[in-house]
Design an enzyme around this catalytic site. Structure first.
Site, PDB file in Angstrom:
ATOM      1  N   SER A 185       0.837  -1.196   0.000  1.00 59.56           N
ATOM      2  CA  SER A 185       0.000   0.000   0.000  1.00 59.56           C
ATOM      3  C   SER A 185       0.874   1.250   0.000  1.00 59.56           C
ATOM      4  CB  SER A 185      -0.902  -0.017   1.237  1.00 59.56           C
ATOM      5  OG  SER A 185      -1.691   1.144   1.273  1.00 59.56           O
ATOM      6  N   GLY A 186       0.592   2.159  -0.928  1.00 62.31           N
ATOM      7  CA  GLY A 186       1.366   3.396  -1.033  1.00 62.31           C
ATOM      8  C   GLY A 186       2.518   3.326  -2.000  1.00 62.31           C
ATOM      9  N   ASN A 227      -0.964   5.053   3.230  1.00 58.21           N
ATOM     10  CA  ASN A 227      -1.341   5.595   1.925  1.00 58.21           C
ATOM     11  C   ASN A 227      -2.646   6.355   2.078  1.00 58.21           C
ATOM     12  OD1 ASN A 227      -1.732   6.128  -0.742  1.00 58.21           O
ATOM     13  ND2 ASN A 227      -2.017   4.021  -1.394  1.00 58.21           N
ATOM     14  N   THR A 262      -2.143   1.864  -7.845  1.00 57.78           N
ATOM     15  CA  THR A 262      -3.341   2.480  -8.423  1.00 57.78           C
ATOM     16  C   THR A 262      -2.961   3.554  -9.432  1.00 57.78           C
ATOM     17  OG1 THR A 262      -4.546   2.048  -6.372  1.00 57.78           O
ATOM     18  CG2 THR A 262      -5.476   3.690  -7.863  1.00 57.78           C
ATOM     19  N   GLU A 317       1.649  -7.968   2.977  1.00 56.48           N
ATOM     20  CA  GLU A 317       1.429  -7.094   4.127  1.00 56.48           C
ATOM     21  C   GLU A 317       1.964  -7.731   5.402  1.00 56.48           C
ATOM     22  OE1 GLU A 317      -2.420  -4.437   2.770  1.00 56.48           O
ATOM     23  OE2 GLU A 317      -2.619  -5.814   4.460  1.00 56.48           O
ATOM     24  N   GLY A 349      -0.282  -5.826  -2.186  1.00 55.01           N
ATOM     25  CA  GLY A 349       1.015  -6.471  -2.036  1.00 55.01           C
ATOM     26  C   GLY A 349       1.110  -7.188  -0.701  1.00 55.01           C
ATOM     27  N   SER A 352      -5.470   4.302  -0.459  1.00 54.88           N
ATOM     28  CA  SER A 352      -5.127   2.878  -0.494  1.00 54.88           C
ATOM     29  C   SER A 352      -6.300   2.060  -1.020  1.00 54.88           C
ATOM     30  CB  SER A 352      -4.752   2.414   0.916  1.00 54.88           C
ATOM     31  OG  SER A 352      -4.514   1.025   0.925  1.00 54.88           O
ATOM     32  N   SER A 353      -6.040   1.198  -2.006  1.00 53.86           N
ATOM     33  CA  SER A 353      -7.074   0.285  -2.509  1.00 53.86           C
ATOM     34  C   SER A 353      -7.304  -0.797  -1.461  1.00 53.86           C
ATOM     35  CB  SER A 353      -6.624  -0.353  -3.829  1.00 53.86           C
ATOM     36  OG  SER A 353      -6.433   0.623  -4.806  1.00 53.86           O
TER      37      SER A 353
END
Length: 1028
Positions: free
Chosen positions: A107-108, A157, A112, A391, A389, A160-161
């Site tokens: 994330s980040g 992020n 996206t 985590e 990704g 973040s998705s």
């Protein structure tokens, strides 16, 4: 790519495959750092693109950049996202094979953003479909909608998705996008009811509150303050400086219209979003029997209206649970904890099912309208995978377990496909394949997904078994079943040293990216994801069109227990793997440089961790297991042919033979390279670098030779061009001069003929023969007149006109004079105007009549001849309010003996006053002033004649003034006696006293002399001036 090899000491290598020490993680990190420092955020590992988030706009995604990478070979330009996009698109069109771009990272890291840039590239560079760009616009506009409903601000992020996304874009045989389809994976619905500190709920809630119109918010029963809603305040981060919810809301509303949402559908969708917020504000209290009761009636009313359900039914469903036992339905009351669980479960179910419906709605909008046409079969598909990704948090739960399982599967697929593509290339080129040793994470995937023995199977079994199942019983069963697995560890199975880092409610998996410790708390509830039956029944009866589609009544009659969340995710993941296997893959690995989202900051510990769990070193090792560099013979020969005399400047034979001659000349050893069918393979980067360094040296000498040859050729060509141009210009100019001279002579001859003919007939009436001459004469006169116009009103000169212009000349002269007079009058000041008026009166009275008048003309008349300090204050007091208009010193002659006495003559508005020192000697009112007499000679004597009404009245006054013309003019104007000034020749008679008159005799002489004559007269001898 080769063009940047010479700068590798400063910016590193553009492909990690070219690292000499490819097994060193430190060398990998140093190369990444060098490029990041120079704002080069993209680097290759063979065909894999590694992207580092710069946290700022580098201005590298413009239309010009798109054109630079469009249609260019992958290695001809520096690494870029657009290079991958173009390579994939060209392979899709030329090979007619489906493609997939897999974007991964934590994330980040910019996943996206990378997806959006890829879609932007295809939207800008692909040909437009025959039916317009509607599909292209919907593809682009689907992003903000999915981001609003599926993205949230997290600690790592701001956008973040919180779901995985796979998008298929369909292209027709012309390469134009004609349709699309989206698959979503594992929406983090627990975020709807709970957020960690510093995090937010999904964007759509804040966007609606900030950007919604007042009327719309009133309809939904919402306030603008996010602090009013329990589901939005748990993270204590409702406002974020980097997010403009109001602006984002406008983008989302516009996007909903583009992807074919009607106004009614938008209203229904927003009603559901608002209902989730109202659900969070439902509160319960315990009655006497400790059963839960709803206390927030207002929220309940809004819920019943927005969801279109009965209020009593919803109240009962939130506080009771329906149980079917032996065919009978029983209602069991809920306590406070159970009621809160039911409320949160309903909120999560409503939101997650609405999100699934939203994805389906977008898919219907993206579906191609020509799916039944024959050309549809010729379409190809490009897939974009934007998925979470690996985590690793301080506290890892069920969601991290699913996400990391997904990454294990994708890593397994990545290694398999990478090895497969390498092996296929070697076999195609006829080079022996050497088996590569690598970590096969199939053992971890089996640990998670294996039937009956895998963690997911054990979790499902624990969720389904009768009896009291808890998270700890699940952990115990795991310990019994997989206790001998080398990648699994718990507190019970660990040795004495490891137990210190493991709690009793945790288990640890050794993933390919490292160890991750999971806390089993909530595993069973999150996997079951239960929604009580009466809540389902209530929602199935909803009159909200979207809710009625999300909650199907068939669920109520279906006796089969729904699949658990983990099983659903595993099946969808297996389906995704099959989809990706059916396509030609491309990879983008995204890296986050720091947790603070600061541009230019390179956190080595964080990046090293991501490099590890993204498997980049493993990928590099696989890629370098054989040969570091490979190129087609044509490209290799074209670049390095200058290093061999036999291949420079051109090679006439086959490219393969030319490369063989070239490498022999360069002294390549047999173990350093292999010759394939269409490519040369170089094993070691140092071999390539040595070749590149030799090329750089060779380029210097070639550049000097080429420059010398070019300068000679260039200046020779320039001289020849200048010479040809000079000859051309000279010949043209000579011709132009000759034509001009001939035309001028012809015109001169014709003009002279016309002038002579006109001169001969100049006295005849106007006719064609003399018209030119007459016009010439007139024009010449007017031009000459323009140059010789009078300069002022006193200038009387005027050119002599020709006979035909005499009348016009006089009119022009009159107009000119009037114009000069008008200009002069406009330019004079009021003081000068008064001066002129007085001079005009003086001229009228004295011009040609008095000898000394011409001497007064050039002298200006002044307002007074005496200063204020020269007039006695007593005199001023005697005059009172009468102002003094003029004052002048005079000499008065007595009436009897003609004795001269100094006096002052003062003019007031009403009288002439004669003053001696501080005493008013005589006041003559203008009404009593009958006239003024003066001689025609150059003397300065004058007589004021006074009307005598009685014997007491003094007689006439004889005065002498050095400024006689000025004094008499001002006196005449003040007394209005301009016509009463008498200019006498010879003598003047005046009244000297009662009963007797006096006489002044004037005779011309050589000098001025005033005496009393023997006859008793006053004799004045004045010189005669010739100026009169």
């Amino acid at each position: 790519m080769e063009s940047a090899l010479t700068a590798r000491d400063r910016v590193g290598v553009q492909d990690f495959v070219l690292l000499e020490n490819f097994t060193s993680e430190a060398a990998f990190m140093e190369n990444l750092r060098r490029r990041f420092r120079e704002n080069l955020i993209y680097t290759y590992i063979g065909p894999v693109l590694v992207s580092v988030n710069p946290y700022r706009d580098l201005q590298i995604y413009s239309r010009q950049h798109m054109e630079r990478y469009r249609g260019v070979s992958f290695y001809e330009v520096p690494p870029h996202l657009f290079a991958v996009a173009d390579t994939v698109y060209r392979a899709l069109r030329t090979e007619r094979r489906d493609q997939a771009v897999m974007i991964s990272g934590e994330s980040g890291a910019g996943k996206t953003e990378a997806t959006k840039r890829l879609l932007q590239f295809y939207a800008e560079t692909c040909p437009a479909p025959e039916r317009g760009g509607a599909v292209r616009d919907r593809l682009l506009q689907s992003n903000p909608v999915l981001e609003a409903f599926g993205n949230a601000k997290t600690l790592r992020n701001d956008n973040s998705s919180r779901f995985g996304k796979y998008m298929d874009v369909q292209f027709d045989f012309k390469g134009a996008p004609v349709g699309g389809h989206i698959l979503s994976y594992l929406l983090e619905k627990s975020r709807v009811v709970h957020q960690n500190h510093g995090e937010r709920n999904f964007h759509i809630f804040y966007q609606l509150l900030e950007g919604g119109e007042e009327e719309e918010l009133r309809r939904l029963g919402l306030e603008r303050n996010a602090q009013s809603y329990l589901y939005l305040v748990k993270g204590q981060c409702a406002k974020v400086s980097s997010i403009n919810d109001k602006s984002d809301w406008k983008v989302v509303r516009k996007a909903l219209t583009v992807i074919n949402f009607t106004e009614d559908e938008v209203e229904d969708l927003l009603s559901i979003v608002a209902s989730v917020l109202h659900l969070g504000n439902i509160h319960f209290v315990a009655n006497e029997e400790s059963n839960a009761q709803v206390t927030t009636e207002n929220q309940l009313k809004y819920l019943t209206r927005l969801l279109g359900v009965e209020g009593a039914t919803l109240r009962e469903a939130l506080t009771h649970r329906k149980i079917i036992a032996k065919g009978e339905e029983l209602l069991s009351p809920l306590n406070l904890e159970q009621a809160a669980y039911a409320r949160d479960a309903l909120a999560k179910a409503v939101y997650s099912r609405t999100f699934t419906w939203l994805v389906g709605k977008i898919n219907r909008s993206l579906a191609s309208k020509d799916a039944d046409s024959p050309s549809w079969r010729s379409t190809t598909v490009l897939g974009l995978l934007d998925i979470y990704g690996f985590e690793v948090f301080q506290h890892n739960s069920f969601e991290q377990f699913c996400i990391n399982y997904c990454n294990e599967k994708l890593q397994q697929l990545f290694i398999e496909l990478t090895l497969k593509s390498e092996q296929e290339e070697y076999e195609a080129e006829g080079i022996a394949w050497e088996p590569v040793q690598y970590f096969n994470n199939k053992i971890i995937c089996d640990l998670v997904e294996e039937k009956f023995k895998g963690i997911i199977s054990i979790l499902d079994e624990e969720c389904l078994r009768p009896g009291e199942a808890t998270d700890l019983t699940f952990l115990e069963k795991l310990e019994d079943t997989v206790k001998h697995h080398p990648h699994f560890l718990t507190h019970k199975l660990a040795d004495q040293r490891t137990r210190k880092s493991l709690d009793r409610g945790e288990f640890r998996l050794l993933h390919y990216a490292g160890e991750v410790t999971y806390n089993v708390t909530g595993f069973l509830d999150k996997n079951n994801d239960l929604l009580f039956r009466n809540l389902k029944e209530t929602m199935c009866s909803s009159k909200n069109p979207i809710m009625s589609q999300c909650f199907d009544r068939n669920e109520l009659s279906d006796k089969k227990r729904p699949e658990t969340v983990a099983t659903q995710f595993k099946l969808s993941l297996l389906q995704l793997v099959e989809i990706l296997k059916s396509k030609e893959p491309a990879y983008i690995r995204c890296i986050k440089p720091n947790d603070a989202k600061q541009p230019g900051r390179f956190d080595e510990v964080l990046i090293r961790h991501q490099v590890k769990y993204l498997g980049l070193m493993e990928n590099l090792r696989v890629r370098r297991a054989g040969f570091a560099y490979r190129r087609k013979y044509e490209i290799f020969l074209q670049r390095y042919k200058s290093l061999c005399p036999e291949t420079w400047p051109t090679w006439a034979g086959r490219p393969q033979d030319g490369v063989a001659v070239l490498v022999r000349h360069l002294g390549y050893k047999p173990e350093e390279y292999k010759m394939g069918r269409t490519k040369i393979f170089i094993r070691f980067p140092k071999t390539l670098f040595a070749t590149e360094d030799a090329l750089e040296v060779r380029r210097q000498s070639l550049a000097t030779k080429i420059q010398a040859a070019w300068r000679g050729f260039h200046w020779r060509q320039k001289f020849l061009r200048v010479k040809r141009s000079a000859i051309c210009i000279q010949s043209w100019w000579r011709g132009t001069l000759g034509r001009r001279k001939a035309a001028k002579r012809k015109w001169a001859a014709q003009t002279i003929r016309r002038l002579i003919r006109g001169f001969i007939l100049r006295h005849a009436p106007r006719c064609p023969e003399n018209a030119f001459f007459l016009d010439h004469v007139r024009t010449s006169f007017l031009l000459n007149l323009r140059r010789q116009l009078p300069r002022n009103v006193l200038d009387t000169s005027w050119p002599t006109p020709p006979p035909a212009l005499r009348e016009a000349s006089e009119l022009l002269r009159e107009l000119c004079m009037k114009n000069m007079v008008w200009k002069y009058c406009r330019s004079i000041s009021p003081e000068w105007k008064q001066q002129l008026q007085q001079k005009a009166v003086a001229s009228e009275i004295f011009k040609g009549k008095k000898d000394n008048y011409p001497q007064s003309v050039p002298r200006l008349f002044i307002s007074t001849r005496l200063g204020a300090d020269e007039i006695s204050p007593k005199v001023l007091q005697a005059l009172g309010s009468e102002p003094i208009q003029y004052a002048v010193p005079v000499v008065k002659y007595d009436r009897k003996g003609y004795k001269p006495r100094s006096r002052q003559l003062l003019l007031t508005p009403n009288a002439v006053v004669i003053v001696e020192d501080a005493k008013v000697k005589q006041r003559i009112d203008y009404a009593n002033l009958t006239g003024i007499s003066v001689s025609s000679l150059s003397d300065s004597l004058f007589v004021l004649h006074v009307q005598r009404e009685d014997n007491k009245q003094k007689g006439d006054v004889v005065l002498q003034s050095d400024h006689v013309i000025e004094t008499l003019t001002k006196t005449a104007l003040s007394a209005d006696r301009v016509n009463n000034i008498n200019i006498n020749q010879g003598s003047i008679t005046f009244a000297g006293g009662p009963g007797r008159d006096g006489i002044i005799d004037f005779t011309p002489g050589s000098e001025l002399l005033i005496t009393k004559a023997k006859n008793g007269h006053l004799a004045v001898v004045a010189p005669r001036l010739n100026s009169r």
